[in-house]
Design a protein around this motif. Structure first.
Motif, PDB file in Angstrom:
ATOM      1  N   VAL A 113      -5.079   9.664  -9.425  1.00 52.65           N
ATOM      2  CA  VAL A 113      -6.306  10.076  -8.741  1.00 52.65           C
ATOM      3  C   VAL A 113      -6.712   8.854  -7.928  1.00 52.65           C
ATOM      4  O   VAL A 113      -7.091   7.827  -8.490  1.00 52.65           O
ATOM      5  N   GLY A 114      -6.572   8.918  -6.611  1.00 51.18           N
ATOM      6  CA  GLY A 114      -6.758   7.725  -5.798  1.00 51.18           C
ATOM      7  C   GLY A 114      -5.635   6.744  -6.089  1.00 51.18           C
ATOM      8  O   GLY A 114      -4.502   7.136  -6.374  1.00 51.18           O
ATOM      9  N   LYS A 115      -5.963   5.433  -6.059  1.00 56.13           N
ATOM     10  CA  LYS A 115      -4.948   4.409  -6.284  1.00 56.13           C
ATOM     11  C   LYS A 115      -5.038   3.758  -7.654  1.00 56.13           C
ATOM     12  O   LYS A 115      -4.109   3.095  -8.084  1.00 56.13           O
TER      13      LYS A 115
ATOM     14  N   ARG B 296      -5.745   1.091 -13.452  1.00 59.45           N
ATOM     15  CA  ARG B 296      -5.036  -0.104 -12.975  1.00 59.45           C
ATOM     16  C   ARG B 296      -5.738  -1.352 -13.488  1.00 59.45           C
ATOM     17  O   ARG B 296      -6.976  -1.464 -13.432  1.00 59.45           O
ATOM     18  N   ALA B 297      -4.983  -2.289 -14.026  1.00 58.31           N
ATOM     19  CA  ALA B 297      -5.547  -3.521 -14.581  1.00 58.31           C
ATOM     20  C   ALA B 297      -6.351  -4.264 -13.513  1.00 58.31           C
ATOM     21  O   ALA B 297      -5.948  -4.343 -12.347  1.00 58.31           O
ATOM     22  N   GLY B 298      -7.510  -4.770 -13.919  1.00 57.06           N
ATOM     23  CA  GLY B 298      -8.361  -5.528 -13.021  1.00 57.06           C
ATOM     24  C   GLY B 298      -9.364  -4.686 -12.254  1.00 57.06           C
ATOM     25  O   GLY B 298     -10.157  -5.216 -11.482  1.00 57.06           O
ATOM     26  N   ARG B 299      -9.374  -3.379 -12.460  1.00 57.69           N
ATOM     27  CA  ARG B 299     -10.279  -2.484 -11.722  1.00 57.69           C
ATOM     28  C   ARG B 299     -11.447  -2.045 -12.587  1.00 57.69           C
ATOM     29  O   ARG B 299     -11.342  -1.932 -13.803  1.00 57.69           O
ATOM     30  N   VAL B 300     -12.566  -1.758 -11.932  1.00 56.30           N
ATOM     31  CA  VAL B 300     -13.723  -1.136 -12.561  1.00 56.30           C
ATOM     32  C   VAL B 300     -13.817   0.267 -11.982  1.00 56.30           C
ATOM     33  O   VAL B 300     -13.815   0.442 -10.758  1.00 56.30           O
TER      34      VAL B 300
ATOM     35  N   GLN C 133     -13.418   3.614  -3.141  1.00 58.58           N
ATOM     36  CA  GLN C 133     -12.851   4.934  -2.838  1.00 58.58           C
ATOM     37  C   GLN C 133     -13.335   5.950  -3.868  1.00 58.58           C
ATOM     38  O   GLN C 133     -13.341   5.677  -5.065  1.00 58.58           O
ATOM     39  N   THR C 134     -13.745   7.135  -3.398  1.00 64.52           N
ATOM     40  CA  THR C 134     -14.196   8.202  -4.289  1.00 64.52           C
ATOM     41  C   THR C 134     -13.264   9.397  -4.168  1.00 64.52           C
ATOM     42  O   THR C 134     -12.914   9.815  -3.062  1.00 64.52           O
TER      43      THR C 134
END
Length: 198
Positions: free
Chosen positions: A76-78, A111-115, A180-181
């Motif tokens: 869903v997205g990146k 993904r690691a490092g993302r909120v 991104q939404t």
């Protein structure tokens, strides 16, 4: 006789080892009931594992680190992956909240490092709840902070949790990450009809 008895002992030992391995894996994940209970995190879990500074969101407890989203998941997205199954099994949750009568447990992969901010779509606030990473009471919104693990080897993090619903439904979720939404429909106890927008 001796070889048969040795084979039986070896079989029992193998089965016992398999059971112990399964118990260790399952203990890393919480049950549907446990995912709704408030827990006190260890003293150091409030700080991100790497590159932390004051004011940064605390890390969401993950249950696994992965090189890529697993089989059976779709992007869903990146930055987010969700199960690709047409229907996620839902069971009675035991929650008092009428919008959380049924619960479908599923892992969120980030993904690691993302909120990542997740919420039920407008119009669904009284019909569905969500939550991952021992967030406590199910809510209409959830934030998952996938802190990069020590060593930075893993590219993705897995979080235990899921979706609660008033009744079986195709639930629309709004996922926001890195500006991104995206929207994704998840079939909780019933499949999503591709011709119908919930």
């Amino acid at each position: 006789m001796n070889s048969n008895s040795a084979e039986r002992r070896t079989g029992r030992a193998t089965a016992w080892c398999g059971f112990l391995c399964l118990a260790v894996v399952l203990s890393a994940c919480t049950s549907a009931g446990d995912s709704r209970q408030r827990t006190t995190p260890p003293a150091n879990s409030a700080a991100p594992s790497t590159g932390a500074s004051v004011g940064v969101l605390p890390c969401t407890p993950s249950v696994d680190t992965l090189p890529a989203p697993p089989a059976g998941y779709r992007l869903v997205g990146k930055d987010v992956a969700v199960p690709d199954a047409p229907v996620l099994s839902a069971e009675t949750s035991g929650e008092v909240d009428p919008a959380a009568r049924l619960f479908a447990k599923w892992g969120l992969v980030v993904r690691a490092g993302r909120v990542v901010d997740l919420r039920v779509a407008p119009g669904w606030q009284d019909k569905a709840r969500l939550g991952w990473g021992r967030t406590g009471t199910p809510g209409a919104t959830a934030t998952v902070h996938a802190c990069t693990p020590e060593g930075g080897q893993a590219q993705w993090m897995a979080f235990v949790g899921g979706t609660w619903v008033a009744r079986a439904a195709c639930v629309p979720l709004i996922v926001t990450s890195n500006g991104q939404t995206d929207r994704v429909n998840v079939g909780i106890g019933t499949p999503c009809d591709k011709t119908t927008t919930p």
